[in-house]
Design a protein around this motif. Structure first.
Motif, mmCIF file in Angstrom:
data_model
loop_
_atom_site.group_PDB
_atom_site.id
_atom_site.type_symbol
_atom_site.label_atom_id
_atom_site.label_comp_id
_atom_site.label_asym_id
_atom_site.label_seq_id
_atom_site.Cartn_x
_atom_site.Cartn_y
_atom_site.Cartn_z
ATOM 1 N N PRO A 87 4.915 0.940 14.257
ATOM 2 C CA PRO A 87 4.420 2.193 14.858
ATOM 3 C C PRO A 87 5.052 3.422 14.209
ATOM 4 N N GLY A 88 4.218 4.403 13.934
ATOM 5 C CA GLY A 88 4.705 5.656 13.377
ATOM 6 C C GLY A 88 4.824 5.694 11.869
ATOM 7 N N VAL A 89 4.592 4.578 11.186
ATOM 8 C CA VAL A 89 4.708 4.531 9.727
ATOM 9 C C VAL A 89 3.601 5.364 9.081
ATOM 10 N N ARG A 90 4.004 6.239 8.182
ATOM 11 C CA ARG A 90 3.034 7.018 7.409
ATOM 12 C C ARG A 90 2.718 6.249 6.126
ATOM 13 N N LEU A 91 1.447 5.957 5.954
ATOM 14 C CA LEU A 91 0.975 4.999 4.952
ATOM 15 C C LEU A 91 0.111 5.685 3.903
ATOM 16 N N LEU A 92 0.359 5.327 2.634
ATOM 17 C CA LEU A 92 -0.510 5.739 1.526
ATOM 18 C C LEU A 92 -1.006 4.498 0.810
ATOM 19 N N ASP A 93 -2.326 4.408 0.633
ATOM 20 C CA ASP A 93 -2.939 3.323 -0.134
ATOM 21 C C ASP A 93 -3.510 3.907 -1.420
ATOM 22 N N MET A 94 -2.893 3.578 -2.546
ATOM 23 C CA MET A 94 -3.327 4.099 -3.837
ATOM 24 C C MET A 94 -4.513 3.306 -4.369
ATOM 25 N N GLY A 95 -5.486 4.007 -4.934
ATOM 26 C CA GLY A 95 -6.634 3.321 -5.519
ATOM 27 C C GLY A 95 -7.334 2.433 -4.515
ATOM 28 N N THR A 96 -7.676 2.999 -3.381
ATOM 29 C CA THR A 96 -8.167 2.207 -2.246
ATOM 30 C C THR A 96 -9.549 1.621 -2.460
ATOM 31 N N GLY A 97 -10.264 2.046 -3.517
ATOM 32 C CA GLY A 97 -11.635 1.573 -3.708
ATOM 33 C C GLY A 97 -12.524 2.177 -2.637
ATOM 34 N N GLY A 98 -13.089 1.314 -1.807
ATOM 35 C CA GLY A 98 -13.858 1.773 -0.660
ATOM 36 C C GLY A 98 -13.123 1.545 0.642
ATOM 37 N N GLY A 99 -11.809 1.281 0.538
ATOM 38 C CA GLY A 99 -11.001 1.040 1.730
ATOM 39 C C GLY A 99 -11.168 -0.353 2.313
ATOM 40 N N GLU A 100 -11.704 -1.288 1.516
ATOM 41 C CA GLU A 100 -12.020 -2.610 2.041
ATOM 42 C C GLU A 100 -10.788 -3.320 2.607
ATOM 43 N N ILE A 101 -9.695 -3.337 1.841
ATOM 44 C CA ILE A 101 -8.472 -3.989 2.305
ATOM 45 C C ILE A 101 -7.749 -3.097 3.311
ATOM 46 N N LEU A 102 -7.695 -1.823 3.043
ATOM 47 C CA LEU A 102 -6.997 -0.881 3.915
ATOM 48 C C LEU A 102 -7.474 -0.986 5.361
ATOM 49 N N LEU A 103 -8.777 -0.984 5.583
ATOM 50 C CA LEU A 103 -9.302 -0.981 6.943
ATOM 51 C C LEU A 103 -8.966 -2.261 7.695
ATOM 52 N N SER A 104 -8.698 -3.338 6.973
ATOM 53 C CA SER A 104 -8.340 -4.595 7.642
ATOM 54 C C SER A 104 -6.986 -4.506 8.332
ATOM 55 N N PHE A 105 -6.158 -3.531 7.938
ATOM 56 C CA PHE A 105 -4.833 -3.393 8.549
ATOM 57 C C PHE A 105 -4.895 -2.712 9.915
ATOM 58 N N ARG A 106 -5.964 -1.974 10.181
ATOM 59 C CA ARG A 106 -6.143 -1.287 11.468
ATOM 60 C C ARG A 106 -4.963 -0.372 11.797
ATOM 61 N N HIS A 107 -4.385 0.235 10.773
ATOM 62 C CA HIS A 107 -3.299 1.181 10.996
ATOM 63 C C HIS A 107 -3.906 2.496 11.504
#
Length: 254
Positions: free
Chosen positions: A49-69
């Motif tokens: 909780p509270g972690v500020r996250l950066l995803d570099m080169g996210t593409g379309g966010g396919e993997i990023l959105l799976s984290f539900r952050h």
């Protein structure tokens, strides 16, 4: 299927293109051994909780959105214009901060110092000095990379004289660079895996959407080698490929 029918099919694959970072078109047409680690599970270890996250080169966010952050704590970068526009349409309305950035062309990342607790880079290039700058002291950088040997045997057969664009990009050299940049290595692993193309058209698609690995590929230029590959698929049932991956988890020290 005769020669002209195969060529027509392969040209269609070559011209198909791709949106985001989505290889689902190869589902059922390409297989690979599992990695000895689970990238998504390793990332989730840091999503407190509270972690500020950066995803570099996210593409379309396919993997990023799976984290539900939480979206308001999440930022992404994307340097390829079609994917940047996709992020603007898909991710920005959710409240995710979207920035245009290409680590191979742009010098500074578009964020202030000490902006993030966690930076991710899955199959995206990075500037370690910039990653360290935007990471807080004690923050973590998690990156899974495609190593320099990836698909190289096939590329050399398709493109005579090609030596590879990323030779030497492997775990051993990168961990040395990380330490020199002030990072403490918390975890590292590397894998060389056998992939299998189950039809030649699947290779044509892959080569066309990964021009950094298959520079100058075209069906017409490479057709004789592609027909050799077709005979191999008909005889063996597949065309072997080499996958090279490595994972580094590092802690930022300023």
């Amino acid at each position: 299927m005769n020669r002209e029918e195969l060529l027509a099919q392969w040209r269609q694959e070559e011209q198909r293109g791709m949106s985001g970072w989505d290889f689902s078109h190869l589902q059922g047409r390409y297989t690979v051994e599992p990695l000895p680690w689970d990238y998504q599970e390793r990332v989730r270890e840091f999503l407190r909780p509270g972690v500020r996250l950066l995803d570099m080169g996210t593409g379309g966010g396919e993997i990023l959105l799976s984290f539900r952050h939480p979206y308001y704590l999440t930022s992404v970068t994307e340097g390829w214009e079609p994917n940047f526009q996709l992020c603007q349409k898909k991710l920005a309305p959710l409240g995710i901060t979207v920035k245009r950035y290409d680590s191979e062309k742009d010098s500074a990342m578009p964020f202030p110092d000490d902006s993030f607790d966690l930076v991710l880079s899955r199959h995206e290039s990075y500037n370690l000095q910039e990653v360290s700058r935007v990471l807080k002291n004690g923050g973590f950088f998690v990156t899974q990379q495609v190593g320099g040997e990836n698909s190289l045997p096939l590329a050399k057969k398709l493109l005579p004289g090609f030596k590879g664009n990323y030779v030497g990009f492997h775990l051993e050299n990168e961990t040395c660079r990380f330490r020199a940049a002030g990072f403490r290595i918390m975890f590292q692993d590397q894998a060389f895996l056998e992939g299998r193309f189950l039809d030649v058209g699947a290779l044509c698609f892959q080569a066309s959407v990964c021009p950094w690995e298959f520079p100058g590929f075209s069906v017409d230029r490479c057709q004789e080698t592609l027909f050799q590959f077709q005979h191999q698929v008909e005889a063996l049932g597949f065309l072997p490929n080499l996958e090279h991956r490595f994972l580094i988890i590092a802690k930022n020290k300023k």
